[in-house]
Write a protein that holds these residues in place. Sequence first.
Motif, PDB file in Angstrom:
ATOM      1  N   HIS A  61       0.845  -1.198   0.000  1.00 23.08           N
ATOM      2  CA  HIS A  61       0.000   0.000   0.000  1.00 23.08           C
ATOM      3  C   HIS A  61       0.874   1.239   0.000  1.00 23.08           C
ATOM      4  CE1 HIS A  61      -3.435   2.609   0.772  1.00 23.08           C
ATOM      5  NE2 HIS A  61      -2.691   3.209   1.687  1.00 23.08           N
ATOM      6  N   SER A  62       0.611   2.147  -0.922  1.00 22.25           N
ATOM      7  CA  SER A  62       1.330   3.417  -0.998  1.00 22.25           C
ATOM      8  C   SER A  62       0.346   4.551  -0.744  1.00 22.25           C
ATOM      9  CB  SER A  62       1.982   3.582  -2.377  1.00 22.25           C
ATOM     10  OG  SER A  62       2.634   4.829  -2.471  1.00 22.25           O
ATOM     11  N   GLY A  71      -3.685   9.580  -6.154  1.00 18.79           N
ATOM     12  CA  GLY A  71      -4.382   8.723  -5.214  1.00 18.79           C
ATOM     13  C   GLY A  71      -3.541   7.588  -4.661  1.00 18.79           C
ATOM     14  N   ALA A  72      -3.949   7.096  -3.496  1.00 15.54           N
ATOM     15  CA  ALA A  72      -3.281   5.951  -2.880  1.00 15.54           C
ATOM     16  C   ALA A  72      -3.378   4.733  -3.794  1.00 15.54           C
ATOM     17  CB  ALA A  72      -3.923   5.644  -1.534  1.00 15.54           C
ATOM     18  N   MET A  73      -2.373   3.859  -3.712  1.00 17.19           N
ATOM     19  CA  MET A  73      -2.331   2.672  -4.548  1.00 17.19           C
ATOM     20  C   MET A  73      -2.178   1.425  -3.683  1.00 17.19           C
ATOM     21  SD  MET A  73       0.023   3.837  -7.780  1.00 17.19           S
ATOM     22  CE  MET A  73      -0.321   5.368  -8.666  1.00 17.19           C
ATOM     23  N   LEU A  80      -2.997  -4.137  -9.270  1.00 16.71           N
ATOM     24  CA  LEU A  80      -2.745  -2.826  -8.690  1.00 16.71           C
ATOM     25  C   LEU A  80      -3.936  -1.926  -8.978  1.00 16.71           C
ATOM     26  CD1 LEU A  80      -0.765  -0.739  -7.394  1.00 16.71           C
ATOM     27  CD2 LEU A  80       0.067  -0.273  -9.703  1.00 16.71           C
ATOM     28  N   VAL A  81      -4.475  -1.310  -7.933  1.00 13.85           N
ATOM     29  CA  VAL A  81      -5.642  -0.435  -8.069  1.00 13.85           C
ATOM     30  C   VAL A  81      -5.350   0.880  -7.347  1.00 13.85           C
ATOM     31  CG1 VAL A  81      -8.098  -0.146  -7.605  1.00 13.85           C
ATOM     32  CG2 VAL A  81      -7.205  -2.406  -8.181  1.00 13.85           C
ATOM     33  N   SER A  82      -5.720   1.996  -7.960  1.00 10.08           N
ATOM     34  CA  SER A  82      -5.484   3.298  -7.349  1.00 10.08           C
ATOM     35  C   SER A  82      -6.786   3.975  -6.969  1.00 10.08           C
ATOM     36  CB  SER A  82      -4.712   4.206  -8.314  1.00 10.08           C
ATOM     37  OG  SER A  82      -5.570   4.692  -9.327  1.00 10.08           O
ATOM     38  N   MET A 119      -4.287  -2.156 -12.904  1.00  9.23           N
ATOM     39  CA  MET A 119      -3.325  -2.936 -13.674  1.00  9.23           C
ATOM     40  C   MET A 119      -3.259  -4.342 -13.076  1.00  9.23           C
ATOM     41  SD  MET A 119       0.651  -2.014 -14.585  1.00  9.23           S
ATOM     42  CE  MET A 119       1.064  -1.701 -12.866  1.00  9.23           C
ATOM     43  N   ARG A 120      -3.257  -5.346 -13.932  1.00  3.53           N
ATOM     44  CA  ARG A 120      -3.149  -6.715 -13.443  1.00  3.53           C
ATOM     45  C   ARG A 120      -2.523  -7.592 -14.523  1.00  3.53           C
ATOM     46  NH1 ARG A 120      -9.416  -8.974 -13.305  1.00  3.53           N
ATOM     47  NH2 ARG A 120      -9.928  -8.583 -15.499  1.00  3.53           N
TER      48      ARG A 120
END
Length: 389
Positions: free
Chosen positions: A181-182, A200-202, A221-223, A242-243
Amino acid sequence: MKILAFAGAALLIVLGALSAVAYRAGGQFERDMLEAQAMDPAVTSFRLRDVAVRRGLFSSSATAVIEMPGVIDPPGAPVELEASQGLALDGSVLRVRTHLGPQANSPLGRYLAALGGPPKPVELRMGFGFDGTMDRLALDVSPLRTPEDGRIRRWQWGGAQMRMTTTGSYRKGGRSEGTVHSAPVKFTVAGPVEVKGEIGAMTQTFRSTGSETDMSETFELVSDPSTIDGPAGQIRVDRMRMRGLIAVHLSKDATADNPSGLPPGRMALKGFEWTLSVSKPVEGRIAVSGQLEAPVPDVREMQAKAPLEGISPAEAAFRRSLRGAMELRVSASLLRDIAPPLEQRLLETGYFTRQGDDLVGPFVFGEGRVTLNGKLIQAEGAAPGAARR
């Protein structure tokens, strides 16, 4: 008295067993640190040097310098490690805490100081079981921000966290899964015209099977939404997703158990999907999908530029060996207000075709050539982006 003597003997046995476990864990810590100096950076992506271990019965410590080719090259970055040895309530027998060491006199330290970051911005924690394999990992990166001193550009980031659990050995083969988590990044560009925004957070999830030399990993990966506010209004990206599946076979020889499904020395990106959904100033999306396969590059050889061609022989060989296809799909609504009429121009070149509300361009990679909708856009020996008709 007999009961007390029995209890005392049992206590000594338990303490002896716990001490033996702690001593064995301390030996594992020392061996792992010394072995890290001999690791092949082409396989592990890092190596340690100048390792110094101070071993104790229930706790040990070590210092070293980490090098990551292409990321942290010489002089490297100092690291400090603290090990806690012995059986814990979580079932682990060895727990290792790692920090980036004092950075005051290093390029990284000066960079972190400019960003207002702490002297030790990264902490890595690992837990090991009785069999000596790592079964959990936690990574925390401290928040960073530029000082509020009236600079033209200011930004702040809330840091990142990674949590991973493993079953089996990462070196010999096993399974792992985790989450990264970012935090969001907020920024301001001051000047005659002020622009503010937030990336946004990712959150990324992953699950892998195999070892460090032969593995297959699925990821997603979802933002959260991102916005940019300026004099012309707001640009808003509602979501980025992204996946796909990454497969890597680093070892030189074929193995009976081959999670990657690839021949030795190859890597692949399969079932890849990337989508950007936009709602302001207009609604639409950009999407990329497809798959690629290529040889595993040697980072140091890739960085060795040839003086005349501008690229290294390794990079040229990598381009020639790249195989696969990608499809770019763009909502026509995102192009209509861009002058000159970009939608019309893209269709006239033949690089894109119209499919419903989208413009679609298929990329094909192979034999050192890249084509877009069947038209050659790059060939071996041509500069990137040079079109050939």
